[in-house]
Enzyme design. Sequence first.
Site, PDB file in Angstrom:
ATOM      1  CE1 TYR A 145      34.385 -55.459  22.714  1.00 58.28           C
ATOM      2  CE2 TYR A 145      34.735 -53.996  24.571  1.00 58.28           C
ATOM      3  CZ  TYR A 145      33.923 -54.484  23.580  1.00 58.28           C
ATOM      4  OH  TYR A 145      32.643 -53.994  23.442  1.00 58.28           O
ATOM      5  CB  CYS A 146      38.536 -53.054  19.107  1.00 58.15           C
ATOM      6  SG  CYS A 146      39.026 -51.541  18.244  1.00 58.15           S
ATOM      7  CG  PHE A 147      36.198 -50.021  21.741  1.00 56.15           C
ATOM      8  CD1 PHE A 147      36.585 -49.115  20.765  1.00 56.15           C
ATOM      9  CD2 PHE A 147      35.087 -50.806  21.506  1.00 56.15           C
ATOM     10  CE1 PHE A 147      35.864 -48.999  19.585  1.00 56.15           C
ATOM     11  CE2 PHE A 147      34.365 -50.687  20.326  1.00 56.15           C
ATOM     12  CZ  PHE A 147      34.763 -49.775  19.367  1.00 56.15           C
ATOM     13  CE  LYS A 161      40.547 -47.649  20.145  1.00 56.05           C
ATOM     14  NZ  LYS A 161      41.224 -48.959  20.145  1.00 56.05           N
TER      15      LYS A 161
END
Length: 266
Positions: A145-147, A161
Amino acid sequence: MCKWRLIDTGPLDGPRNMALDEALLNCFQKDPTRPVLRLYGWNPPTLSVGRYQDAAAALKLDLCREEGVPVVRRMTGGGIIYHAAEVTYSVVCAPEHLGDRTGVKDGFRKLCGFLLGTYQRLGLDARFAVDCNPGEERLGERTSYCFAGKEEFDVIINDRKIGGNAQRRLSGAILQHGSIPLENRVQQGMRYLKEPAPGATRSVSLADLGHMPEPDELKRLLVESFQERMGVELVSESPTDQEMVTTGKLEEHKYLCPSWTFEGRS
């Protein structure tokens, strides 16, 4: 001063968005004199998977279908992103537009610089992860998951972030795209993951930080910052006829095809 094209397509669906980004890149390779900054959104909200991810292994695809949440595959790497309540950008340019000897890392720093400038215009203390890592946190660790993870040139505000960016380099051309979250929809996106991503809960949006600009106002700040940081002039244009023809072909034969979306085969 170098002139760049500014293309604001507004919100489009996932396959159209990804097809248009790739079409801009393909057409730029044939005419590398006209670099582009594109601004857009997503309607309906969509999950995108990175170029090399196994969609079936990472996502609850039955739940996505049941709730009508579309899934698309990007041509860039990285982890899954749930695109909703955000302004998204893409940049298409050549390495020489960033400096003749710009490597990948320097290119990321240069291309993401306008994001710092945008957040700073809102009065936020925005920095790159690589420049504010006092605890020596591990950067660049692969996450589904990118985040949930941080890359060196992710933007950090209050040690959290905000958004994410991904890049693809082909012969003589660069495509980079990323998101500026207006609202925090990370928890919504996590519902569709097969595995938990606890690090993602530390990501942040502009609303979390007390800022709720209208999308058009945020776009204005992005354009101002891009022109200042890149030292260019942005000229508003629409996609060319050739770019739209290419978009249609890519959409039909790639981005709407299950073989690409779920298996990465085009």
